[in-house]
Motif scaffolding. Structure first.
Motif, PDB file in Angstrom:
ATOM      1  N   LEU A   5       0.833  -1.204   0.000  1.00 36.41           N
ATOM      2  CA  LEU A   5       0.000   0.000   0.000  1.00 36.41           C
ATOM      3  C   LEU A   5       0.866   1.251   0.000  1.00 36.41           C
ATOM      4  O   LEU A   5       0.599   2.212  -0.739  1.00 36.41           O
ATOM      5  N   LEU A   6       1.916   1.240   0.832  1.00 37.65           N
ATOM      6  CA  LEU A   6       2.824   2.387   0.863  1.00 37.65           C
ATOM      7  C   LEU A   6       3.469   2.596  -0.506  1.00 37.65           C
ATOM      8  O   LEU A   6       3.594   3.730  -0.986  1.00 37.65           O
ATOM      9  N   ALA A   7       3.865   1.503  -1.154  1.00 29.74           N
ATOM     10  CA  ALA A   7       4.456   1.624  -2.483  1.00 29.74           C
ATOM     11  C   ALA A   7       3.467   2.226  -3.473  1.00 29.74           C
ATOM     12  O   ALA A   7       3.832   3.053  -4.316  1.00 29.74           O
ATOM     13  N   ALA A   8       2.201   1.833  -3.375  1.00 30.08           N
ATOM     14  CA  ALA A   8       1.185   2.353  -4.292  1.00 30.08           C
ATOM     15  C   ALA A   8       0.966   3.849  -4.086  1.00 30.08           C
ATOM     16  O   ALA A   8       0.883   4.622  -5.058  1.00 30.08           O
ATOM     17  N   VAL A   9       0.889   4.276  -2.824  1.00 30.39           N
ATOM     18  CA  VAL A   9       0.668   5.700  -2.552  1.00 30.39           C
ATOM     19  C   VAL A   9       1.900   6.519  -2.956  1.00 30.39           C
ATOM     20  O   VAL A   9       1.777   7.624  -3.476  1.00 30.39           O
ATOM     21  N   CYS A  10       3.087   5.963  -2.733  1.00 34.49           N
ATOM     22  CA  CYS A  10       4.306   6.661  -3.155  1.00 34.49           C
ATOM     23  C   CYS A  10       4.360   6.813  -4.677  1.00 34.49           C
ATOM     24  O   CYS A  10       4.785   7.847  -5.200  1.00 34.49           O
ATOM     25  N   LEU A  11       3.912   5.780  -5.398  1.00 37.23           N
ATOM     26  CA  LEU A  11       3.862   5.882  -6.857  1.00 37.23           C
ATOM     27  C   LEU A  11       2.865   6.963  -7.290  1.00 37.23           C
ATOM     28  O   LEU A  11       3.121   7.717  -8.230  1.00 37.23           O
ATOM     29  N   ALA A  12       1.726   7.018  -6.606  1.00 35.90           N
ATOM     30  CA  ALA A  12       0.753   8.064  -6.926  1.00 35.90           C
ATOM     31  C   ALA A  12       1.350   9.442  -6.680  1.00 35.90           C
ATOM     32  O   ALA A  12       1.151  10.374  -7.471  1.00 35.90           O
ATOM     33  N   ALA A  13       2.099   9.586  -5.582  1.00 39.93           N
ATOM     34  CA  ALA A  13       2.752  10.863  -5.290  1.00 39.93           C
ATOM     35  C   ALA A  13       3.826  11.181  -6.319  1.00 39.93           C
ATOM     36  O   ALA A  13       4.042  12.343  -6.671  1.00 39.93           O
TER      37      ALA A  13
END
Length: 509
Positions: free
Chosen positions: A11-19
């Protein structure tokens, strides 16, 4: 079955990619604006909307997206936002004309706001204590990487594949984030969520839209045009209506009583400072380097990395300095350094080499990097802890909406300054609009008695004057920020606890 810790990491990786993808949506179009103009055409006003449509829709709906995520599900809104970004990125490459392109950019801004607000809110539900702080630090780092490397990546894509690849890149990143999050992210809601403040959201969006419309149309129609005056008057009326609504509703989108805290006001001024001292250059400089000076997109990206690269390093230094010096002193010092860089850059004529531009660009990036590393923490540390969630949401809205408004105002100001240098005539005014959007050929066609060197010189003088004005505003902001924030103490452990609290309360931090 994957473990809870594994799901958190994905999940953290997904949000970081969105950022990471959000700054690509902002910096990429500036690098390929000349190529987009050649393909789709468009008036100067329509070309300006390429960037402003995204910034306007993102800034105006950020807090509303957070409220929707709390009420209807953070996973649902996050995945929907990512899907909208991906779809709009594809639509940008298929747009039949510039108007359709601008509309797709506005939709892309809506998707980005939803993904950002819901993604950060979801993270706050699965990380606690120091782990939450580290997670949000990684999001900030990801955004910084996108901002620093976005221009050079866009330049490489433009030179090797074409401008369509630049437009597709945020969508590709969003699709990867969606694939990571969809099977692993758990749904969560806030049972006490009060829903969306519809009147406040509509009046706030209308005020920003009319202000941007009026400012962007002014160089074309004149500041005395009935259409421009009507748009600006409508923006003022909607702004007044927004304040009246927020003072009366039970659960306002924006708690105006926070502005009674002087340090909170100082933080909002600090949030706006990078808009006119740094962010506007992310758009104006690629237009100058590529459209007017004839450099390649990749070369322009290298120039822009000198400007934005310090953002990767300086926030960490600022956090260390905050244990010894007040936030007001660090922020004011950074803004003064930025102002010095703006003055230096204003003396660099068009055609200056990378060696000649590296100094002022690095100075500007260094100056902005110092307050950049403190702003998010300050946003929640200058108000009572129980109101930190709303304070963070206001801060992010002011920052993003301020960037859009600053870009519109600075673009209009540069056009007016170029027009003054070219002489007061209808042809000169039209040529000024063309040259400030990078259309050198059309500008020269409107001025048959002027050669390219003379037009570049006029633009260079106007650009230098603009930077002197921006430097003056930055110095004034530094003084005001220091006056409001100088009483702050160095960072303490209880500030980390405040940041921890706001991550749980606010979806928009």
């Amino acid at each position: 079955m994957s473990s809870p810790d594994s799901n958190k990491a994905w999940l953290l990786a997904a949000v970081c990619l969105a950022a990471l993808g959000m700054p690509l949506s902002f910096t990429g179009p500036a690098v390929v604006l000349p190529a987009i103009r050649e393909t789709l055409g468009g008036t100067p006003v329509q070309l300006n909307w390429i960037t402003n449509a995204f910034m306007l829709s993102f800034g105006a709906t950020l807090m509303a997206a957070g409220a929707l995520a709390d009420a209807y599900g953070r996973k649902r809104v996050f995945l929907l936002g990512l899907a909208v970004v991906a779809l709009s990125s594809a639509l940008l490459t298929l747009a039949p004309g510039i108007v359709a392109f601008d509309l797709a950019r506005a939709v892309q801004g809506l998707g980005s706001a939803a993904a950002f607000a819901a993604g950060t809110a979801a993270l706050a539900q699965v990380f606690d204590g120091p782990a939450r702080l580290r997670a949000f630090s990684l999001i900030g780092t990801s955004f910084g990487v996108g901002l620093s490397c976005g221009s050079i990546l866009s330049g490489w894509l433009a030179d090797t594949v074409g401008w369509h690849a630049v437009m597709l890149s945020p969508g590709a990143v969003s699709l990867v984030a969606l694939c990571l999050a969809a099977p692993r992210m758990r749904e969560s809601r806030n049972p006490q969520a009060m829903g969306l403040d519809v009147p406040g959201t509509l009046s706030f969006t209308a005020a920003l839209s009319l202000l941007t419309l009026g400012v962007l149309q002014a160089p074309d129609s004149g500041w005395g045009s009935p259409w421009v005056l009507a748009a600006l008057a409508g923006a003022l009326a909607m702004g007044v209506a927004f304040v009246a609504i927020e003072r009366r509703v039970a659960h306002p989108m924006l708690d105006l009583s926070l502005f009674r805290f002087p340090r909170f006001v100082g933080v909002q001024l600090l949030a706006a400072a990078p808009a006119y001292g740094f962010v506007v250059l992310l758009v104006l400089l690629p237009i100058r380097f590529i459209g007017l000076e004839g450099r390649s997109a990749l070369e322009a990206g290298a120039f822009m990395f000198a400007l934005s690269g310090p953002i990767l390093v300086l926030p960490t230094l600022a956090a260390s300095l905050a244990h010894r010096f007040s936030a007001g002193a660090i922020s004011a010092a950074g803004l003064l350094v930025c102002a010095a860089g703006l003055l230096w850059l204003g003396r660099c004529a068009p055609g200056t080499s990378l060696v000649g531009l590296a100094g002022p660009l690095l100075l500007i990036g260094t100056g902005i990097g110092l307050p950049w590393g403190l702003m998010d923490g300050l946003a929640v540390s200058v108000v009572p802890r129980e109101r930190a969630g709303m304070a963070s949401g206001i801060f992010n809205t002011v920052r993003v909406a301020g960037e859009g408004a600053a870009l519109a105002l600075v673009s209009a100001g540069l056009t007016a300054l170029v027009a003054v240098r070219l002489g007061q005539s209808p042809a000169s005014a039209q040529a000024a609009q063309r040259v400030t959007t990078g259309d050198m050929a059309q500008a020269l066609a409107l001025l048959p008695g002027m050669d390219r060197a003379a037009l570049l010189h006029a633009y260079g003088v106007a650009f230098g004057t603009l930077l002197w004005v921006l430097a003056g505003v930055t110095v004034l902001t530094a003084w005001v920020v220091f006056a409001f924030l100088r009483g702050g103490t160095p960072v303490q452990a209880d500030q980390a606890a405040q940041v921890d609290d706001v991550r749980q309360e606010s979806p928009a931090c």
